[in-house]
Scaffold this active site. Structure first.
Site, short mmCIF file in Angstrom:
data_model
loop_
_atom_site.label_atom_id
_atom_site.label_comp_id
_atom_site.label_asym_id
_atom_site.label_seq_id
_atom_site.Cartn_x
_atom_site.Cartn_y
_atom_site.Cartn_z
N HIS A 1 -21.71 11.65 -7.20
CA HIS A 1 -23.04 11.11 -6.45
C HIS A 1 -22.79 9.72 -6.08
O HIS A 1 -23.58 8.87 -5.92
CB HIS A 1 -24.35 11.45 -7.15
CG HIS A 1 -24.79 12.85 -7.33
ND1 HIS A 1 -25.44 13.48 -7.96
CD2 HIS A 1 -24.22 13.96 -6.52
CE1 HIS A 1 -25.70 14.57 -8.16
NE2 HIS A 1 -25.00 15.10 -6.74
N ASP B 1 -26.27 19.92 5.17
CA ASP B 1 -25.56 19.43 3.91
C ASP B 1 -24.20 19.96 3.94
O ASP B 1 -23.58 20.83 3.69
CB ASP B 1 -26.23 19.86 2.44
CG ASP B 1 -25.45 19.38 1.37
OD1 ASP B 1 -24.73 18.52 1.30
OD2 ASP B 1 -25.83 20.08 0.20
N HIS C 1 -31.52 20.42 -1.83
CA HIS C 1 -31.53 21.28 -3.23
C HIS C 1 -32.65 22.30 -3.03
O HIS C 1 -33.82 21.87 -3.66
CB HIS C 1 -31.26 20.70 -4.37
CG HIS C 1 -29.85 19.86 -4.57
ND1 HIS C 1 -29.49 19.03 -5.59
CD2 HIS C 1 -28.87 20.09 -3.58
CE1 HIS C 1 -28.55 18.76 -5.35
NE2 HIS C 1 -27.83 19.44 -4.30
N ARG D 1 -13.80 17.64 -1.51
CA ARG D 1 -14.80 18.76 -1.49
C ARG D 1 -15.10 19.26 0.10
O ARG D 1 -14.92 18.20 0.67
CB ARG D 1 -16.19 18.24 -1.95
CG ARG D 1 -17.37 19.14 -1.79
CD ARG D 1 -18.41 18.89 -2.59
NE ARG D 1 -19.26 17.60 -2.47
CZ ARG D 1 -19.09 16.68 -2.94
NH1 ARG D 1 -18.24 16.44 -4.07
NH2 ARG D 1 -19.90 15.48 -2.46
N GLU E 1 -17.65 21.50 2.08
CA GLU E 1 -18.88 22.23 1.94
C GLU E 1 -19.26 22.59 3.35
O GLU E 1 -19.62 21.80 4.40
CB GLU E 1 -19.87 20.93 1.52
CG GLU E 1 -21.28 21.55 1.47
CD GLU E 1 -22.36 20.69 0.64
OE1 GLU E 1 -21.91 19.44 0.73
OE2 GLU E 1 -23.14 21.00 0.04
N1 GLY Z 1 -25.36 16.69 -0.73
C1 GLY Z 1 -25.63 17.11 -2.36
C2 GLY Z 1 -24.92 18.18 -2.60
O1 GLY Z 1 -23.86 18.59 -1.93
O2 GLY Z 1 -25.30 19.22 -3.14
MN MN Z 2 -24.57 20.49 -1.45
MN MN Z 3 -23.58 17.96 0.00
#
Ligand code: GLY
Ligand code: MN
Ligand code: MN
Length: 436
Positions: free
Chosen positions: A240, A268, A358, A403, A405
């Site tokens: 984070h 996200d 979230h 990462r 995503e």
């Molecule tokens: N940006 C927050 C997460 O990827 O959960």
């Molecule tokens: Mn996320």
């Molecule tokens: Mn994220």
């Protein structure tokens, strides 16, 4: 979102409340950043989901069967002086005419009016423990009624948390919600693309953040859905990381986790790419593992599979990959059982996504993982993080944090990747960066 959409949601909730019930939902409080300076106001997601009403100091009451209207909105009165300083207010007339309330009262009168709305009701749907100050008001209203019980007033016998009902509704996105989420993801994908194009060694992480925010706002998204993570090199291993104040070094990777909020819906997205535009051999080896894990996890997103299927697929591919490059040693099935991947992949593969990044919704039904159904939206975001104190790991892997995503909608046929507009294959990233 149009007014019919909000009305549909209230109607669905009303059906579930049943007779002799009241639901109470308070607006988000205003918060101060420092003396006299407020944070930009953002309405509570549950409150906005049911009303589309953006002002603070407001309370929704839904009372099925109430003769003078089932949807009551308490809000601020119009006030010429206050509006000259701080902007327009809907007032009671606006609450009814613009926002579809059946009835509206000034928020300053709530202590006088609300106990009356609880009279004769069996169940109060209200979620305790989120706004302690407001909890106290609810308790006071009920005790006020209780004091009159000798005069024959019937006080509610049951308090029920509202969030369960509401959050199960929010888990399934309507076509209007999906449209907003698609827009949020498209704007965010553009921002990540721009970041890849402008990135150069020597820039500050916050200069890349500025490019992201610029693209969000130009695209119509006034705010990021969460604090952007822009971490070069070792900072990419801090899950984070939001300081975003280091210089970007030649030879390092840059991990960006950033998404826009559009019309109250979040994107996200995470992408990881080389600061200088070219992956090193070690970076590429680990990147390909994370990418393969992500693709395998996305494959698992389809109706009938359960919530944990994508995570299990990602863990398998990551563990196999770590064995292949020599970071882990042993039999893959035993390593998975012992969670040997956890020092390098310590988070889960995703979460629900919606109005909150979230987002709400249960992941398990009693003890079983929830089955995926069309209309759910989730992230798929495996990663690998090898910080520079990873004992027993060859130094060539140190300071690599990766990462990837994406935002994935469950459809009848399988899935749709809302964030697909931003590249993630090694060749595509390098080609895009070469054009910057
Ligand atoms: N940006 C927050 C997460 O990827 O959960
Ligand atoms: Mn996320
Ligand atoms: Mn994220």
């Amino acid at each position: 979102m149009n007014n019919q959409e909000f009305a549909r949601r209230r109607a669905r909730l009303k059906e579930q409340l049943g007779e002799n019930a009241v639901a109470i939902i308070p607006a988000a409080p205003m918060r101060y950043r420092n003396r006299d300076v407020e944070y930009h106001y953002r309405q509570d997601s549950d409150f906005f989901y049911l009303s589309g009403f953006p002002e603070p100091e407001a309370v929704i009451v839904i009372k099925p069967g109430r003769e003078h209207g089932e949807y009551i909105l308490f809000c601020r009165e119009r006030d010429r002086d206050a509006e000259i300083w701080n902007g327009a207010r809907a007032g009671q007339e606006g609450a009814v005419e613009q926002y579809g309330a059946d009835d509206s009262f000034p928020i300053d009168d709530i202590d006088d009016i609300l106990p009356g709305l609880l009279e004769g009701v069996d169940r109060v749907f209200y979620t305790m423990g989120i706004q302690p100050d407001f909890d106290q008001h609810v308790i006071n209203w009920v005790s006020h009624l209780r004091k009159q019980s000798r005069t024959g007033v019937h006080t509610p016998g049951e308090f029920v948390a509202l969030d369960h009902l509401l959050h199960d509704m929010r888990l399934f996105k309507s076509s209007q919600e999906i449209k907003a989420m698609r827009t949020a993801a498209e704007i965010s994908a553009k921002a990540h693309t721009r970041a890849m194009q402008v990135c150069k060694p020597g820039m500050k992480e916050y200069q890349i953040e500025a490019e992201l925010l610029h693209t969000f706002m130009q695209g119509g998204a006034r705010f990021p859905a969460y604090a952007s993570i822009v971490g070069g090199g070792a900072n990419g291993c801090i899950l984070h990381y939001t300081a975003n104040d280091d210089s970007l070094k030649n030879g390092d990777l840059l991990l960006i986790d950033a998404g826009a909020e559009y019309d109250y819906y979040a994107a996200d997205i995470t992408r990881t790419f080389p600061v200088n535009g070219k992956f090193s051999k070690a970076q590429k080896a680990l990147y390909e593992i994370v990418l393969a894990a992500q693709l395998a996890a996305i494959e698992q997103v389809k109706p009938g599979n359960h919530w944990n299927d994508p995570h299990e697929a990602a863990v398998r591919v990551i563990t196999e990959g770590l064995v292949e490059v020599g970071i882990l040693k042993g039999k893959v099935s035993t390593l998975i059982e012992k969670e040997a991947y956890k020092p390098y992949y310590m988070h889960r593969t995703g979460h629900w996504l919606g109005m909150d990044v979230h987002d709400v919704g249960d992941y398990k039904i009693e003890t079983e993982w929830r089955l995926l159904e069309p209309g759910m939206v989730m992230t798929v975001e495996p990663g690998l993080y090898i910080p520079n104190d990873s004992k027993g790991v060859d130094k060539k892997w140190w300071n690599i944090g990766i990462r990837i995503e994406d935002d994935v909608l469950v459809t009848k046929e399988g899935h749709d990747i809302l964030s697909k507009d931003v590249v993630k294959q090694v060749d595509d990233i390098e080609a895009l960066m070469a054009t910057g």
